[in-house]
Design an enzyme around this catalytic site. Structure first.
Site, PDB file in Angstrom:
ATOM      1  N   LYS A 109      -7.968 -30.708  -1.869  1.00  0.00           N
ATOM      2  CA  LYS A 109      -8.605 -29.724  -0.987  1.00  0.00           C
ATOM      3  C   LYS A 109     -10.082 -29.683  -1.302  1.00  0.00           C
ATOM      4  O   LYS A 109     -10.491 -30.099  -2.390  1.00  0.00           O
ATOM      5  CB  LYS A 109      -8.007 -28.339  -1.237  1.00  0.00           C
ATOM      6  CG  LYS A 109      -8.195 -27.378  -0.094  1.00  0.00           C
ATOM      7  CD  LYS A 109      -7.212 -27.689   1.005  1.00  0.00           C
ATOM      8  CE  LYS A 109      -7.141 -26.632   2.054  1.00  0.00           C
ATOM      9  NZ  LYS A 109      -5.858 -26.738   2.772  1.00  0.00           N
TER      10      LYS A 109
HETATM   11  N1  GLU Z   1      -5.732 -27.965   6.147  1.00  0.00           N
HETATM   12  C1  GLU Z   1      -4.382 -28.230   6.548  1.00  0.00           C
HETATM   13  C2  GLU Z   1      -3.408 -27.723   5.506  1.00  0.00           C
HETATM   14  O1  GLU Z   1      -3.711 -26.856   4.741  1.00  0.00           O
HETATM   15  C3  GLU Z   1      -4.177 -29.680   6.938  1.00  0.00           C
HETATM   16  C4  GLU Z   1      -4.429 -30.680   5.853  1.00  0.00           C
HETATM   17  C5  GLU Z   1      -4.395 -32.130   6.338  1.00  0.00           C
HETATM   18  O2  GLU Z   1      -4.069 -32.377   7.483  1.00  0.00           O
HETATM   19  O3  GLU Z   1      -4.722 -32.988   5.509  1.00  0.00           O
HETATM   20  O4  GLU Z   1      -2.276 -28.122   5.478  1.00  0.00           O
END
Ligand code: GLU
Length: 419
Positions: A109
Site C-alpha cells: 500500500k
Molecule cells: N485499493 C483497493 C483495495 O484496497 C484496490 C487495490 C488494487 O486493486 O490493487 O483493495
C-alpha cells in the site's frame, strides 16, 4: 469524522486480528515474526511546486508487506492523515486479501499525506508524477503494481503509468491498474470493489436465509466503492434507507433513489441536501436500524464506543478496516454476521488482477466475462471462508484470516528461507 481517543491504530488492529487467527493455525518456526513484519518500507519527503509558485514538501509512503505469493499489489491513497502505521496496516490487509481470493500477488500500500480536495488538477499531476518517480525503484509489473484507493482515481493512475513509462522509454501499462480504458485499463474495474461486495452479500444472504428484496440497507461512504455497492443493492430491489459521506448523511425510510443521489452528489459535491430526506451526521448511518450495514468509508468507524448501537443483521466491510477489534467482539456477542474487508472488498484487486493479466497478454476481455470471472472468484472465496468458520466455530474475520495466513505460510514454506 469523530473517532474516539482510545481506539487502536489501524496497524495495532491489523496485528490484533492476526494474533486472533494465528491461534487456530499451526505456525511453523519463525513464521509468526515473518508474517507480522512489513518487508519493505519506503518513506519519501519530496517537493512540489504549487500553482502560486510556492514549493511545498509532501510526505509519501510505499510499503510492501509480503511478497511470498507474487509481486506486491495495492493502492495509493491521498489523504491528510496518511501515516506509516496506517499504510503498514493497509499493506498487510492486501497480503491477506490477495491470499483469500487466491490471486498471485503479495500485499502493498502507499499514500501521500495531502488534501487532494483542495488541490488543483495541475498540482495533483505534479505531486503524482514526483511521488511516482520517488517510489519507482520499487515498481514494475513483476515487482510492485499500483492501483487507486481513497481520493485517487483513473486519471491519477494514468499519470503514474505515464511517469513510469517515460523513464523506461516505452509504455508499461502493467505497472498500474485502475487506469483509464484508453491506455489499457480493464472494463469493470471502476465498480469492481462494490460489485464484489454485492456478490459476497448475496452469498451471505443465501446462507443466512435473508431476503435481500425486502431488506433495508445503510451505507457509510459514497465514494467509488460506496456508490457501486449502493447501486447494485438498489438495482436488486433492496431499500437503501441511509447513505452518508464525509460532509453528512441522508435518510429516507421509504428508500433513496440511488441514481438520483449520485446525480445530486456529482452536482453539489455531497449527498447532503438531497430532496425528501432527513439529514444526519456521517456516523449516524452506522446506528440506524437496518438489515445490511455497509461501512464503505475508512478505518476505525465502528469502535467500542458505538458498536453496541449497531442495529443490523449483516455488516459488510466495503472499506478497509472500518471495525476495531472491540467492535468485532461486541457485534459477535450481538449475533451480527460480519463479512470482513479482506473478503468483502476484494473485488477491486481481483479485477486489478484481470487488468494486469490483460496488459501482460495485450488481449482485452469483454465486460460480461469480467463480471462472470469476478463472481466465480468471490463465490469460491466466500465458500472457503464460510466452511472454515463452521469448522473452527469462529466468526468470518477469524476464518478469513486463518485461510489467508495458512495460504501465505504454505507459499513461504515451499519457497524456503534464503539463503
Ligand atoms: N485499493 C483497493 C483495495 O484496497 C484496490 C487495490 C488494487 O486493486 O490493487 O483493495
Amino acid at each position: 469524522m469523530a473517532v474516539a481517543q482510545a481506539v487502536l491504530s489501524a496497524y495495532e488492529n491489523a496485528l490484533g486480528q492476526f494474533d486472533r487467527a494465528a491461534r487456530y493455525i499451526k505456525l511453523e518456526a519463525g513464521m509468526y515474526d515473518i508474517l507480522r513484519a512489513c518487508k519493505r518500507e519506503l518513506t519519501t519527503h519530496f517537493p512540489v511546486r504549487m500553482d502560486d509558485g510556492a514549493i511545498r514538501v509532501f510526505t509519501g509512503y510505499r510499503i510492501q508487506h509480503n511478497l511470498a505469493r507474487g509481486p506486491a499489489k495495492g493502492g495509493i491513497r491521498y489523504y491528510p492523515k496518511v501515516n506509516l502505521d496506517e499504510v503498514r496496516a493497509l499493506a498487510m490487509w492486501m497480503t491477506w486479501k490477495c491470499a483469500v481470493v487466491n490471486i498471485p500477488f503479495g500485499g502493498a500500500k502507499g499514500g501521500v499525506a495531502c488534501d487532494a480536495k483542495s488541490m488543483s488538477l495541475a498540482e495533483l499531476e505534479r505531486l503524482t508524477r514526483r511521488f511516482t518517480s520517488e517510489i519507482s525503484l520499487l515498481l514494475g509489473p513483476e515487482r510492485d503494481i499500483l492501483a487507486p484507493d481513497m481520493y485517487t482515481n483513473a486519471q491519477v493512475m494514468g499519470w503514474m503509468m505515464d511517469t513510469y513509462s517515460m523513464n523506461k522509454g516505452y509504455s508499461v501499462p502493467g505497472v498500474v491498474t485502475g487506469k483509464p480504458l484508453s491506455i489499457g485499463g480493464s472494463r469493470g474495474r471502476v465498480d469492481a470493489t462494490g460489485r464484489g461486495c454485492f456478490y459476497i452479500i448475496m452469498e451471505a444472504a443465501r446462507v443466512l436465509d435473508l431476503d435481500l428484496l425486502s431488506s433495508t440497507v445503510s451505507v457509510q461512504g459514497f465514494g467509488n466503492a460506496g456508490i457501486s455497492v449502493a447501486s447494485r443493492m438498489h438495482e436488486l430491489g433492496s431499500k437503501v434507507i441511509a447513505v452518508s459521506d464525509s460532509s453528512g448523511g441522508v435518510i429516507n425510510q421509504r428508500g433513496l433513489n440511488i441514481r438520483e443521489l449520485i446525480r445530486h452528489k456529482t452536482e453539489t459535491g455531497s449527498v447532503v441536501g438531497f430532496p425528501d430526506t432527513e439529514s444526519c451526521s456521517p456516523t449516524d448511518v452506522l446506528e440506524i436500524p437496518c438489515d445490511v450495514l455497509i461501512p464503505a468509508a475508512m478505518e476505525n468507524q465502528v469502535t467500542g464506543d458505538n458498536a453496541e448501537r449497531v442495529r443490523a443483521k449483516l455488516v459488510a466491510e466495503c472499506a478497509n478496516g472500518p471495525l476495531t477489534l472491540e467492535a468485532d467482539d461486541i457485534l459477535h456477542e450481538k449475533g451480527v454476521f460480519l463479512l470482513p474487508d479482506i473478503l468483502a472488498n476484494a473485488g477491486g484487486v481481483v479485477v486489478s488482477y484481470f487488468e494486469w493479466v490483460q496488459n501482460l497478454q495485450e488481449l482485452f476481455w469483454k465486460e460480461d466475462h469480467i463480471h462472470q470471472q469476478l463472481r466465480e472468484i468471490m463465490s469460491g472465496a466466500f465458500a472457503r471462508v464460510y466452511e472454515k468458520a463452521q469448522l473452527l466455530d469462529v466468526d468470518m474475520r477469524t476464518a478469513a484470516m486463518a485461510v489467508a495466513i495458512s495460504t501465505v505460510q504454505e507459499a513461504t514454506m515451499m519457497r524456503g528461507i534464503f539463503p
